[in-house]
Design a protein around this motif. Sequence first.
Motif, mmCIF file in Angstrom:
data_model
loop_
_atom_site.group_PDB
_atom_site.id
_atom_site.type_symbol
_atom_site.label_atom_id
_atom_site.label_comp_id
_atom_site.label_asym_id
_atom_site.label_seq_id
_atom_site.Cartn_x
_atom_site.Cartn_y
_atom_site.Cartn_z
ATOM 1 N N THR A 282 1.689 7.085 -6.586
ATOM 2 C CA THR A 282 0.599 8.029 -6.854
ATOM 3 C C THR A 282 1.033 9.463 -6.589
ATOM 4 O O THR A 282 0.754 10.374 -7.383
ATOM 5 C CB THR A 282 -0.618 7.690 -5.974
ATOM 6 N N SER B 201 -5.983 11.391 -6.001
ATOM 7 C CA SER B 201 -5.423 11.811 -7.289
ATOM 8 C C SER B 201 -6.306 12.870 -7.939
ATOM 9 O O SER B 201 -5.820 13.894 -8.436
ATOM 10 C CB SER B 201 -5.276 10.606 -8.220
ATOM 11 N N LYS C 178 -7.110 6.148 -3.120
ATOM 12 C CA LYS C 178 -6.128 6.469 -4.154
ATOM 13 C C LYS C 178 -6.706 7.327 -5.275
ATOM 14 O O LYS C 178 -6.160 8.375 -5.621
ATOM 15 C CB LYS C 178 -5.554 5.169 -4.728
ATOM 16 N N GLU D 108 2.382 1.761 -3.446
ATOM 17 C CA GLU D 108 1.381 2.216 -4.411
ATOM 18 C C GLU D 108 1.078 3.701 -4.228
ATOM 19 O O GLU D 108 0.990 4.459 -5.209
ATOM 20 C CB GLU D 108 0.105 1.394 -4.244
ATOM 21 N N MET D 109 0.943 4.145 -2.985
ATOM 22 C CA MET D 109 0.650 5.555 -2.735
ATOM 23 C C MET D 109 1.862 6.439 -3.012
ATOM 24 O O MET D 109 1.715 7.604 -3.415
ATOM 25 C CB MET D 109 0.154 5.754 -1.305
ATOM 26 N N GLU E 143 0.824 -1.205 0.000
ATOM 27 C CA GLU E 143 0.000 0.000 0.000
ATOM 28 C C GLU E 143 0.865 1.265 0.000
ATOM 29 O O GLU E 143 0.566 2.231 -0.713
ATOM 30 C CB GLU E 143 -0.932 0.024 1.221
ATOM 31 N N ILE F 242 -5.794 2.930 1.406
ATOM 32 C CA ILE F 242 -5.469 2.753 -0.001
ATOM 33 C C ILE F 242 -6.699 2.903 -0.889
ATOM 34 O O ILE F 242 -6.580 3.218 -2.088
ATOM 35 C CB ILE F 242 -4.813 1.366 -0.236
ATOM 36 N N GLU G 284 -6.846 10.085 3.292
ATOM 37 C CA GLU G 284 -6.050 8.855 3.352
ATOM 38 C C GLU G 284 -6.091 8.231 4.730
ATOM 39 O O GLU G 284 -6.097 7.006 4.872
ATOM 40 C CB GLU G 284 -4.606 9.145 2.938
#
Length: 269
Positions: A63, A98, A94, A59-60, A56, A91, A86
Motif C-alpha cells: 500500500t 490510502s 488500509k 499488505e501495508m 498484514e 490493517i 494505523e
Amino acid sequence: MTKSNYKLTKKDFNQINRRSLFGFQLGWNYERMQGTGYLYTILPQLRKIYGDGTPELKEMMKTHTQFFNTTNFLNTIITGIDLAIEEKEGIASKETVSGLKVGLMGPFAAIGDSIFGALLPTIFGALAANMAVNENPIGAFLWMIVQIGVMYFRWIQIEIAYKEGVTLVTTMQSRLNAITNAATLMGVFMVGALVATMINVRLSWTPSIGSLVIDVQNNVDMIMPRLLPAAIVGAVYWLLGKKNITSTKAIFIVLVVSVALSALGVIAK
C-alpha cells in the motif's frame, strides 16, 4: 483484522525524522515518485505495528509503495496522521490511509512549496544576498538561521500530527486555500521587489544629434523607473516558455547577449 497494541515513542519519531531528512527522496522515480521513500521512512514502525514477516505487514508495504508525491517540508505531517490511524486500527485502516495520502499530498505540496520552497527563500535569500553584496556578513548568518528554523519545524511536526491525528486536517481544511493564496501573493510581491533591487542594468547608449546628447536611460526612467530590469525578466520568462529551452540554456543566452551589448556600449552596470 486485528488492531495493533504498539504505541509509537519519541525514539520512533526521531528515527522517522532522520530517515525523512536524509533518505526520503533517495528512491524517487518517475513511476511512483516518493512512494518507496515514504515506505523507507516508516518501515521500522510498520514492523513494530504489524510484526515482522506477517501478511498484514506485506499488505501495508504494498500500500505504501503506491504513487505518492508531496513537499518535503510537510510530508511528515501526513506520516504522523497515517501512523496514528494505523496504530489504532491496524490493517483495517488500509483504505483510510490510502485515501488520506491521496487527498493530502496535493494541497500540502502547494502550501509547502509556496511557503518554504518559494516565499521564504525569496524574502530571506534576497535580504541575505543584498547584505552580502554590501559586504555585510550578517546576511550569511541570517540565511543559516532561517534554514535551521525550517529544519526544526520539519523535526517537530510529525509528533504534533501524530497526537492531533485526523482532527488536524479538519481544523486546517478551511485555511488551506487562504494560506496558499497569501503565500503566492507574497511570493509574487517579493519577486517584483527582487527584480527592482537586484538587477542592476542601465542603458549606457547616448546618441547625439549635432550638439545635443540624448540620455536614453533618463528618458526610459521617465516612462517607468527600472523598466529595463523588468523587461529583461519578462524576456527570460518568455524564453523559458519556448520548447527545448532550459534554465541552463537561458542563462548562457543572457550571458552572451549581456557581454555583446556591453562590448557595444549599449548597456552597463
